[in-house]
Scaffold this active site. Structure first.
Site, PDB file in Angstrom:
ATOM      1  N   CYS A   1       5.869  -0.098   7.357  1.00 29.03           N
ATOM      2  CA  CYS A   1       5.498   1.037   6.519  1.00 29.03           C
ATOM      3  C   CYS A   1       6.708   1.431   5.684  1.00 29.03           C
ATOM      4  O   CYS A   1       7.828   1.460   6.191  1.00 29.03           O
ATOM      5  CB  CYS A   1       5.076   2.198   7.416  1.00 29.03           C
ATOM      6  SG  CYS A   1       4.662   3.696   6.512  1.00 29.03           S
ATOM      7  N   LEU A   2       6.473   1.741   4.413  1.00 32.17           N
ATOM      8  CA  LEU A   2       7.590   2.120   3.539  1.00 32.17           C
ATOM      9  C   LEU A   2       8.260   3.413   4.011  1.00 32.17           C
ATOM     10  O   LEU A   2       9.408   3.661   3.687  1.00 32.17           O
ATOM     11  CB  LEU A   2       7.107   2.265   2.090  1.00 32.17           C
ATOM     12  CG  LEU A   2       6.641   0.949   1.432  1.00 32.17           C
ATOM     13  CD1 LEU A   2       6.050   1.207   0.062  1.00 32.17           C
ATOM     14  CD2 LEU A   2       7.783  -0.057   1.348  1.00 32.17           C
TER      15      LEU A   2
ATOM     16  N   GLN B   1       3.314   9.970   0.779  1.00 26.97           N
ATOM     17  CA  GLN B   1       4.603   9.277   0.947  1.00 26.97           C
ATOM     18  C   GLN B   1       5.563   9.541  -0.211  1.00 26.97           C
ATOM     19  O   GLN B   1       6.760   9.299  -0.083  1.00 26.97           O
ATOM     20  CB  GLN B   1       4.380   7.760   1.101  1.00 26.97           C
ATOM     21  CG  GLN B   1       3.692   7.383   2.408  1.00 26.97           C
ATOM     22  CD  GLN B   1       3.479   5.884   2.493  1.00 26.97           C
ATOM     23  OE1 GLN B   1       2.483   5.364   2.016  1.00 26.97           O
ATOM     24  NE2 GLN B   1       4.412   5.177   3.088  1.00 26.97           N
TER      25      GLN B   1
ATOM     26  N   GLY C   1       0.833  -1.194   0.000  1.00 24.01           N
ATOM     27  CA  GLY C   1       0.000   0.000   0.000  1.00 24.01           C
ATOM     28  C   GLY C   1       0.869   1.246   0.000  1.00 24.01           C
ATOM     29  O   GLY C   1       2.002   1.219   0.490  1.00 24.01           O
TER      30      GLY C   1
ATOM     31  N   HIS D   1      -2.271   7.871   6.810  1.00 25.56           N
ATOM     32  CA  HIS D   1      -1.249   8.700   6.160  1.00 25.56           C
ATOM     33  C   HIS D   1      -1.846  10.018   5.681  1.00 25.56           C
ATOM     34  O   HIS D   1      -1.198  11.059   5.742  1.00 25.56           O
ATOM     35  CB  HIS D   1      -0.657   7.973   4.946  1.00 25.56           C
ATOM     36  CG  HIS D   1       0.456   7.020   5.280  1.00 25.56           C
ATOM     37  ND1 HIS D   1       1.626   7.426   5.883  1.00 25.56           N
ATOM     38  CD2 HIS D   1       0.591   5.683   5.092  1.00 25.56           C
ATOM     39  CE1 HIS D   1       2.427   6.378   6.040  1.00 25.56           C
ATOM     40  NE2 HIS D   1       1.813   5.302   5.581  1.00 25.56           N
TER      41      HIS D   1
ATOM     42  N   HIS E   1      -4.554   1.912   7.496  1.00 27.21           N
ATOM     43  CA  HIS E   1      -3.159   2.377   7.603  1.00 27.21           C
ATOM     44  C   HIS E   1      -2.910   3.506   6.597  1.00 27.21           C
ATOM     45  O   HIS E   1      -2.322   4.534   6.938  1.00 27.21           O
ATOM     46  CB  HIS E   1      -2.223   1.186   7.344  1.00 27.21           C
ATOM     47  CG  HIS E   1      -0.753   1.532   7.304  1.00 27.21           C
ATOM     48  ND1 HIS E   1       0.155   1.004   8.190  1.00 27.21           N
ATOM     49  CD2 HIS E   1      -0.046   2.351   6.484  1.00 27.21           C
ATOM     50  CE1 HIS E   1       1.359   1.499   7.911  1.00 27.21           C
ATOM     51  NE2 HIS E   1       1.266   2.299   6.875  1.00 27.21           N
ATOM     52  N   GLU E   2      -3.392   3.313   5.359  1.00 22.42           N
ATOM     53  CA  GLU E   2      -3.152   4.316   4.313  1.00 22.42           C
ATOM     54  C   GLU E   2      -3.959   5.586   4.558  1.00 22.42           C
ATOM     55  O   GLU E   2      -3.468   6.688   4.329  1.00 22.42           O
ATOM     56  CB  GLU E   2      -3.490   3.742   2.924  1.00 22.42           C
ATOM     57  CG  GLU E   2      -2.654   2.537   2.501  1.00 22.42           C
ATOM     58  CD  GLU E   2      -1.157   2.734   2.655  1.00 22.42           C
ATOM     59  OE1 GLU E   2      -0.677   3.875   2.560  1.00 22.42           O
ATOM     60  OE2 GLU E   2      -0.460   1.726   2.904  1.00 22.42           O
TER      61      GLU E   2
HETATM   62 ZN    ZN Z   1       2.601   3.384   5.628  1.00 19.63          ZN
END
Ligand code: ZN
Length: 174
Positions: free
Chosen positions: A94-95, A51, A46, A140, A136-137
């Protein structure tokens, strides 16, 4: 499609609230294509636009496993209409928080409204991994990272580690 740079915590940009999208046009579709490519390359399941440094309410998700056909999902202006009273627990990463993982509780189901890749209004009842990933997204888009759910001590430790990693990465680039 272009692979874009993923911002890593600590980064003030990741903490800002993303703005709603007015219209789903070619430029936005290019952003979504790039986000997907960036996510596959990372690899992750995701990614939110913020991000890659774009403060728009856009997320992409693909839960297909290695060797399976890709099944990208695009969510523009996603909004959770209702969510379950029962929690599910996943070990999340998380990235933008590389190398760090923690168990996080979230509602195990959620009902979502959004616009798709072509700007059409859609609704979705998500559960399991998809429900967790969507939440989660969407976090963000509000400037929230999964580490914000941890104790202050644990969060501070993770941010310290990430800051150190960032410094050493910069040294190599220079
Ligand atoms: Zn994330």
């Amino acid at each position: 499609m272009t692979i874009r740079k993923i911002l890593v915590e600590p980064d003030k940009f990741l903490r800002q609230k993303s703005k709603p999208v007015d219209i789903v046009d070619k430029d936005l579709q290019t952003l979504m294509d790039d986000m997907l490519e960036t996510m596959y390359n990372a690899p992750g399941i995701g990614l939110a636009a913020i991000q890659v440094g774009v403060p728009k309410r856009v997320i992409v998700i693909d839960l297909s496993r290695d060797g399976e056909e890709k099944s990208p999902m695009y969510f523009v202006n996603p909004e959770i209409v209702s969510s379950s009273n029962n929690d599910a627990t996943y070990e999340e990463g998380c990235l933008s928080v590389p190398g760090q993982f923690a168990e996080i509780d979230r509602p195990d189901k959620c009902h979502l409204k959004f616009l798709d890749y072509n700007g059409n209004k859609k609704e979705l009842k998500a559960e399991g991994l998809l429900a967790t990933c969507i939440q989660h997204e969407i976090d963000h888009l509000e400037g929230i990272l999964f580490i914000d759910y941890l104790s202050k001590l644990k969060k501070t430790m993770i941010i310290k580690k990430l800051s150190k990693q960032k410094k050493s990465i910069e040294r190599i680039v220079v």
